[in-house]
Design an enzyme around this catalytic site. Structure first.
Site, PDB file in Angstrom:
ATOM      1  N   SER A 107      35.240  12.314  13.131  1.00 12.80           N
ATOM      2  CA  SER A 107      35.497  11.698  12.120  1.00 12.80           C
ATOM      3  C   SER A 107      36.453  10.217  12.325  1.00 12.80           C
ATOM      4  O   SER A 107      36.588   9.426  11.453  1.00 12.80           O
ATOM      5  CB  SER A 107      36.368  12.365  10.839  1.00 12.80           C
ATOM      6  OG  SER A 107      35.451  13.075  10.326  1.00 12.80           O
ATOM      7  N   THR A 168      29.517  29.420  10.981  1.00  9.68           N
ATOM      8  CA  THR A 168      29.888  28.357  12.155  1.00  9.68           C
ATOM      9  C   THR A 168      28.604  28.137  13.011  1.00  9.68           C
ATOM     10  O   THR A 168      27.820  27.093  13.085  1.00  9.68           O
ATOM     11  CB  THR A 168      31.103  28.442  12.765  1.00  9.68           C
ATOM     12  OG1 THR A 168      32.116  28.466  11.707  1.00  9.68           O
ATOM     13  CG2 THR A 168      31.644  27.584  13.883  1.00  9.68           C
ATOM     14  N   SER A 205      35.061  13.880   1.776  1.00 12.46           N
ATOM     15  CA  SER A 205      33.752  14.347   1.767  1.00 12.46           C
ATOM     16  C   SER A 205      33.193  13.297   2.946  1.00 12.46           C
ATOM     17  O   SER A 205      33.150  12.168   2.766  1.00 12.46           O
ATOM     18  CB  SER A 205      33.252  14.260   0.507  1.00 12.46           C
ATOM     19  OG  SER A 205      31.735  14.509   0.584  1.00 12.46           O
ATOM     20  N   ASN A 206      32.405  14.164   3.943  1.00  8.00           N
ATOM     21  CA  ASN A 206      31.449  13.294   4.673  1.00  8.00           C
ATOM     22  C   ASN A 206      30.527  12.380   3.998  1.00  8.00           C
ATOM     23  O   ASN A 206      30.110  11.332   4.618  1.00  8.00           O
ATOM     24  CB  ASN A 206      30.806  14.312   5.564  1.00  8.00           C
ATOM     25  CG  ASN A 206      31.967  14.929   6.415  1.00  8.00           C
ATOM     26  OD1 ASN A 206      32.458  14.063   7.215  1.00  8.00           O
ATOM     27  ND2 ASN A 206      31.956  16.051   6.581  1.00  8.00           N
ATOM     28  N   ARG A 330      44.005   7.477   8.214  1.00  8.91           N
ATOM     29  CA  ARG A 330      44.898   8.320   7.836  1.00  8.91           C
ATOM     30  C   ARG A 330      46.303   7.841   8.530  1.00  8.91           C
ATOM     31  O   ARG A 330      46.778   7.015   9.184  1.00  8.91           O
ATOM     32  CB  ARG A 330      44.654   9.677   8.783  1.00  8.91           C
ATOM     33  CG  ARG A 330      43.400  10.316   8.294  1.00  8.91           C
ATOM     34  CD  ARG A 330      43.269  11.749   8.800  1.00  8.91           C
ATOM     35  NE  ARG A 330      42.420  12.626   8.681  1.00  8.91           N
ATOM     36  CZ  ARG A 330      42.042  13.152   7.743  1.00  8.91           C
ATOM     37  NH1 ARG A 330      42.738  13.189   6.648  1.00  8.91           N
ATOM     38  NH2 ARG A 330      40.778  13.746   7.432  1.00  8.91           N
ATOM     39  N   THR A 344      41.816  11.590  12.351  1.00 10.73           N
ATOM     40  CA  THR A 344      41.582  13.146  13.233  1.00 10.73           C
ATOM     41  C   THR A 344      39.914  12.988  13.535  1.00 10.73           C
ATOM     42  O   THR A 344      39.178  12.481  12.515  1.00 10.73           O
ATOM     43  CB  THR A 344      42.036  14.106  12.329  1.00 10.73           C
ATOM     44  OG1 THR A 344      41.763  13.922  11.001  1.00 10.73           O
ATOM     45  CG2 THR A 344      43.577  14.511  12.907  1.00 10.73           C
ATOM     46  N   THR A 346      36.797  16.078  13.928  1.00  8.28           N
ATOM     47  CA  THR A 346      36.302  17.609  14.399  1.00  8.28           C
ATOM     48  C   THR A 346      34.761  17.529  14.426  1.00  8.28           C
ATOM     49  O   THR A 346      34.249  17.385  13.396  1.00  8.28           O
ATOM     50  CB  THR A 346      36.774  18.668  13.322  1.00  8.28           C
ATOM     51  OG1 THR A 346      38.117  18.679  13.162  1.00  8.28           O
ATOM     52  CG2 THR A 346      36.373  20.105  13.644  1.00  8.28           C
ATOM     53  N   SER A 371      36.610  23.857  19.103  1.00  6.53           N
ATOM     54  CA  SER A 371      36.725  23.613  17.477  1.00  6.53           C
ATOM     55  C   SER A 371      36.487  24.935  16.588  1.00  6.53           C
ATOM     56  O   SER A 371      36.273  26.152  17.511  1.00  6.53           O
ATOM     57  CB  SER A 371      35.796  22.494  17.220  1.00  6.53           C
ATOM     58  OG  SER A 371      34.390  23.023  17.065  1.00  6.53           O
TER      59      SER A 371
END
Ligand code: REX
Length: 417
Positions: A107, A168, A205-206, A330, A344, A346, A371
Site C-alpha cells: 500500500s 490466506t 478499503s483497497n 498516514r 505502511t 502489506t 506477512s
C-alpha cells in the site's frame, strides 16, 4: 511541481561497522549488522536525537525471532545513511538480506497514486470535492462519493480483499497469476452494500485506490505506470522503483517474500512471484528502501506537489488514538511524541514501513520479508521509534508496547488474527 536539488544521497564510502552480532537459529547462515555511512557531522545536530542503532538492530532480531526470515531498515538523515539488517533474503541460498534489495511495497503504492492525483489537482484537471461519477460516469452507486472521500477512506466502498484473502494461502494462490481489470475489482466490491455515509468515519478499503487508478487513467489517457514514471520515478531518479503489472517477477536484486499460512507450524510459502493484480494502483509497486526514503522526503519537502495540496494531503481523519489518515498518507504519533508521515504496506511475503519526519529531513524504510504474522508486523513498527526517538529510557520502552487501541491498520477483518 517537481523541483531540482534533491536531497543528497549517502555514500557507501567510509562505512563503519558498528556491530556484528550472532543471529537466532532460524537464520543461521546470516548475520545482523548495523552501520552508518556518509557525512561525518552529527545528523540533525541540535534537533532530532540520533537514531538508536542498537535498538533498531534489536527490533530486527526480534522480528526474526517472531518468524521473519529477514528484516532490514535504512535511515537517511540529510545525507547520512544508516543501515541495519538481520537474516536472509533467500531461504534457499541463504543470501543475507540487504538494504539494497528491492521488494514489494504494497500500500505504499497508495501514496504514489495520491501524488499523481494531487498533481492533477495542481494542474486544474481534478477537483477533490467533486463526485467521482463526474469523471467516471455511472461507476459508483452514489453521486455523493467524492475524490476526497476515496483518498481518505471515508466512503465505505467494500474492501473485496476481505473475502479474497479470508483463507490466506488458498486465497493468495487463487489470485497469484490472475489478471483483473479495474472494473472487475470494483464489481467485486459493489456486490456488497456500501458501509457508511459519504464523509463518515475512516474505513480502510483497497477499492478506494483501485478507483483512484481508474481516475488517473481516465484523466490522463495514460496507464498508471506511465504516470508514476513521468511524474515521480524519473523526476526523483528512483532507480529501484517499478510498476510491472501484470508481470510476476521483480527486476534485478530483490528479497524474496515468505507468506505465513494460517495453520500453526505449516511451512512458509514463497510468495515472491505474483501479478499483484488484486491491488494494482492500491498496492502493486516494487521499490527499495533508498527510493522510498527519497520519495517521502521529497514529498514532505514540497518537491512533488504544491504546498496547498500537501496541506490537503495532511488533513487527518482519525484511525485510532495514535494514527491518522490523510489523502493516501498516514500519520503516526510515536512513543516520544514525534509524529511521522508515510505509509505502511502489506502484500504476501512483505511488510513495509516507510515514514519521514515533518520536515522530510529524516526518513526510514523498514521491511520484513514475511506477512500474515501480526507479531512481526507489530515488532517492525518499533523500527520507527528507534529511528526517530533515539535511545529511550527503559521505562518508556515498556510504555510503547501497544496500548489497547494502538493496532496496526490492515484491511479490516483479514490480517488481524
Ligand atoms: C492483503 C492480504 C492485505 C495480506 C492488504 N494489503 O490489503 C494492502 C496494504 C495492499 O498494503 N495495506 C496496508 C495477507 C496494511 C496499508 O494500507 O497500510 N493477509 C498477508 C491475509 C490474511 O491473507 N488472511 O498478510 O500477506
Amino acid at each position: 511541481m517537481v523541483g531540482t536539488g534533491m536531497v543528497g544521497r549517502g555514500t557507501a564510502l567510509g562505512a563503519v561497522l558498528l556491530s556484528l552480532l550472532a543471529v537466532p537459529a532460524q537464520a543461521a547462515s546470516a548475520t545482523t549488522t548495523a552501520s552508518a555511512a556518509g557525512n561525518t557531522h552529527s545528523p540533525a545536530a541540535g534537533k532530532s536525537p540520533a537514531p538508536d542503532l542498537a535498538g533498531l538492530q534489536a527490533v530486527l532480531r526480534e522480528a526474526l525471532a517472531k518468524g521473519a526470515p529477514g528484516a532490514m531498515a535504512r535511515i537517511e538523515d540529510q545525507g547520512t545513511v544508516y543501515r541495519a539488517t538481520a537474516g536472509v533474503a533467500d531461504r534457499a541460498t541463504g543470501r543475507a538480506i540487504s538494504t539494497e534489495d528491492r521488494f514489494r511495497v504494497g500500500s505504499v503504492t497508495k501514496s504514489f497514486s495520491s501524488v499523481v492525483l494531487l498533481q492533477l489537482v495542481d494542474e486544474g484537471r481534478l477537483d477533490l470535492d467533486t463526485s467521482v461519477n463526474t469523471y467516471l460516469p455511472g461507476l459508483l452507486p452514489d453521486d455523493r462519493i467524492t475524490v476526497r472521500h476515496l483518498l481518505s477512506h471515508r466512503r465505505g466502498l467494500y474492501d473485496y480483499t476481505n473475502d479474497m484473502f479470508d483463507k490466506t494461502v488458498p486465497g493468495f494462490e487463487s489470485v497469484r497469476n490472475k489478471v483483473f481489470t479495474y472494473q472487475e475489482l470494483v464489481d467485486l466490491s459493489l456486490a456488497k452494500p456500501l458501509g457508511n455515509q459519504p464523509g463518515a468515519a475512516y474505513a480502510y478499503s483497497n477499492t478506494n485506490f483501485v478507483v483512484a487508478g481508474m481516475l488517473i487513467e481516465k484523466l490522463t489517457g495514460h496507464t498508471v505506470h506511465t504516470e508514476y514514471r513521468n511524474r515521480i520515478i524519473e523526476p526523483l531518479k528512483l532507480r529501484d522503483t517499478f510498476y510491472v503489472h501484470p508481470d510476476t517477477a521483480l527486476p534485478g536484486r530483490y528479497t524474496r517474500g515468505y507468506l505465513r499460512p494460517d495453520e500453526a507450524g505449516a511451512p512458509l510459502v514463497d510468495s515472491t512471484r505474483q501479478t499483484v493484480s488484486w491491488a494494482q494502483s492500491a498496492g502493486a509497486m516494487i521499490s527499495s528502501a533508498r527510493d522510498l526514503d527519497t520519495f517521502f522526503s521529497a514529498l514532505l519537502r514540497g518537491r512533488l506537489i504544491s504546498a496547498a495540496q500537501l496541506a490537503q494531503m495532511q488533513q487527518w481523519t482519525p484511525v485510532n488514538s495514535v494514527q491518522g489518515y490523510g489523502l493516501g498518507l498516514r500519520r503516526r504519533d510515536l512513543s516520544c511524541g514525534v509524529s511521522v508521515y508515510g505509509h505502511t504496506g502489506t502484500v504476501q511475503g512483505y511488510y513495509t514501513y516507510a515514514f519521514t519526519s515533518k520536515d522530510g529531513r529524516r526518513s526510514v524504510t523498514a521491511v520484513a520479508n514475511t506477512s500474515n504474522n501480526v507479531d512481526v508486523l507489530n515488532t517492525m513498527a518499533r523500527t520507527l521509534d528507534a529511528a526517530f526517538c533515539g535511545k529511550q529510557p527503559a521505562a518508556s520502552t515498556a510504555r510503547s508496547a501497544a496500548p489497547v487501541d494502538r493496532y496496526e491498520d490492515i484491511a479490516p477483518g483479514i490480517a488481524r488474527h
